[in-house]
Design a protein around this motif. Sequence first.
Motif, PDB file in Angstrom:
ATOM      1  N   ARG A   1     -33.593   1.387   3.028  1.00  0.00           N
ATOM      2  CA  ARG A   1     -33.500   0.434   2.257  1.00  0.00           C
ATOM      3  C   ARG A   1     -31.894   1.580   2.108  1.00  0.00           C
ATOM      4  O   ARG A   1     -31.837   3.060   2.193  1.00  0.00           O
ATOM      5  CB  ARG A   1     -33.572   0.220   0.485  1.00  0.00           C
ATOM      6  N   GLN A   2     -30.617   1.074   1.695  1.00  0.00           N
ATOM      7  CA  GLN A   2     -29.355   1.828   1.619  1.00  0.00           C
ATOM      8  C   GLN A   2     -28.712   0.502   0.258  1.00  0.00           C
ATOM      9  O   GLN A   2     -28.679  -0.552   1.361  1.00  0.00           O
ATOM     10  CB  GLN A   2     -28.751   1.784   2.882  1.00  0.00           C
TER      11      GLN A   2
ATOM     12  N   ASP B   1     -33.902  -1.686  -7.470  1.00  0.00           N
ATOM     13  CA  ASP B   1     -34.391  -2.302  -5.799  1.00  0.00           C
ATOM     14  C   ASP B   1     -33.336  -3.241  -4.843  1.00  0.00           C
ATOM     15  O   ASP B   1     -33.641  -2.751  -3.689  1.00  0.00           O
ATOM     16  CB  ASP B   1     -35.754  -2.914  -5.788  1.00  0.00           C
ATOM     17  N   THR B   2     -32.044  -2.911  -5.281  1.00  0.00           N
ATOM     18  CA  THR B   2     -31.086  -4.044  -4.440  1.00  0.00           C
ATOM     19  C   THR B   2     -30.764  -2.873  -3.411  1.00  0.00           C
ATOM     20  O   THR B   2     -30.134  -1.439  -3.829  1.00  0.00           O
ATOM     21  CB  THR B   2     -30.018  -4.257  -5.146  1.00  0.00           C
ATOM     22  N   ALA B   3     -30.173  -3.523  -2.806  1.00  0.00           N
ATOM     23  CA  ALA B   3     -30.061  -2.724  -1.027  1.00  0.00           C
ATOM     24  C   ALA B   3     -30.031  -3.684  -0.439  1.00  0.00           C
ATOM     25  O   ALA B   3     -30.581  -5.087   0.436  1.00  0.00           O
ATOM     26  CB  ALA B   3     -31.017  -1.727  -0.939  1.00  0.00           C
ATOM     27  N   VAL B   4     -29.341  -2.833   0.995  1.00  0.00           N
ATOM     28  CA  VAL B   4     -30.298  -3.413   2.473  1.00  0.00           C
ATOM     29  C   VAL B   4     -31.303  -2.853   2.738  1.00  0.00           C
ATOM     30  O   VAL B   4     -31.056  -1.212   2.931  1.00  0.00           O
ATOM     31  CB  VAL B   4     -28.819  -3.350   2.949  1.00  0.00           C
ATOM     32  N   TYR B   5     -32.171  -3.573   2.790  1.00  0.00           N
ATOM     33  CA  TYR B   5     -33.274  -3.250   3.938  1.00  0.00           C
ATOM     34  C   TYR B   5     -33.340  -3.172   5.020  1.00  0.00           C
ATOM     35  O   TYR B   5     -33.501  -4.320   5.947  1.00  0.00           O
ATOM     36  CB  TYR B   5     -34.365  -3.868   3.134  1.00  0.00           C
ATOM     37  N   TYR B   6     -33.842  -2.432   6.258  1.00  0.00           N
ATOM     38  CA  TYR B   6     -33.934  -2.293   7.153  1.00  0.00           C
ATOM     39  C   TYR B   6     -34.788  -2.260   8.059  1.00  0.00           C
ATOM     40  O   TYR B   6     -36.380  -1.277   7.137  1.00  0.00           O
ATOM     41  CB  TYR B   6     -32.534  -0.691   8.266  1.00  0.00           C
ATOM     42  N   CYS B   7     -35.878  -2.296   9.256  1.00  0.00           N
ATOM     43  CA  CYS B   7     -37.136  -2.506   9.256  1.00  0.00           C
ATOM     44  C   CYS B   7     -36.617  -1.219  10.922  1.00  0.00           C
ATOM     45  O   CYS B   7     -35.343  -1.363  11.542  1.00  0.00           O
ATOM     46  CB  CYS B   7     -37.813  -3.256  10.045  1.00  0.00           C
TER      47      CYS B   7
ATOM     48  N   GLN C   1     -30.940  -4.983  12.018  1.00  0.00           N
ATOM     49  CA  GLN C   1     -29.467  -4.736  11.356  1.00  0.00           C
ATOM     50  C   GLN C   1     -29.178  -4.958  10.491  1.00  0.00           C
ATOM     51  O   GLN C   1     -28.921  -4.837   9.110  1.00  0.00           O
ATOM     52  CB  GLN C   1     -28.750  -6.635  12.019  1.00  0.00           C
ATOM     53  N   GLY C   2     -30.692  -4.911   9.382  1.00  0.00           N
ATOM     54  CA  GLY C   2     -30.789  -5.152   8.043  1.00  0.00           C
ATOM     55  C   GLY C   2     -31.163  -6.636   7.260  1.00  0.00           C
ATOM     56  O   GLY C   2     -30.326  -7.435   7.358  1.00  0.00           O
ATOM     57  N   THR C   3     -31.111  -6.708   6.223  1.00  0.00           N
ATOM     58  CA  THR C   3     -31.266  -7.853   5.246  1.00  0.00           C
ATOM     59  C   THR C   3     -31.110  -7.406   3.884  1.00  0.00           C
ATOM     60  O   THR C   3     -31.438  -7.072   3.240  1.00  0.00           O
ATOM     61  CB  THR C   3     -32.903  -8.787   5.359  1.00  0.00           C
ATOM     62  N   GLN C   4     -30.346  -8.404   3.012  1.00  0.00           N
ATOM     63  CA  GLN C   4     -29.793  -7.732   2.453  1.00  0.00           C
ATOM     64  C   GLN C   4     -30.877  -8.805   1.027  1.00  0.00           C
ATOM     65  O   GLN C   4     -31.247  -9.684   1.158  1.00  0.00           O
ATOM     66  CB  GLN C   4     -28.845  -8.972   1.901  1.00  0.00           C
TER      67      GLN C   4
END
Length: 124
Positions: free
Chosen positions: A38-39, A90-96, A116-119
């Motif tokens: 996450r970012q 925990d708010t972030a863009v999450y990436y696999c 590409q990430g999911t918010q």
Amino acid sequence: QVHLVESGGGLVEPGGSLRLSCTVSGFSLEYYAIGWFRQAPEKEREGVSCISSDDGEPYYADFVKGRFTISRDNDKNMIYLEMNSLKPEDTAVYYCAAVNRHPPTPRPYDYDYWGQGTQVTVSS
């Protein structure tokens, strides 16, 4: 062509739950370690959880232990992250991500393939 596509993000109240999914195409997930990262804005990307290709003991960052669960379905080429008791932090863009190596690591630079990430936004 390799593609990882995350879904399942959204807005949730503190204490709520979300389940992130990652659809993998272009290679067989069976031989790959997988990870979730996450970012948050103005912060570096950080490892949340990872698991080896043979479904060994998963790694969880301290800040998600006991709340998040990583899983994989090699038959469907899917990766999941179950997130419970969500907090505003925990708010972030999450990436696999996926990498053909063992053991898996929570270091982003060790991974070869990324979605590409999911918010995910946790707010009341």
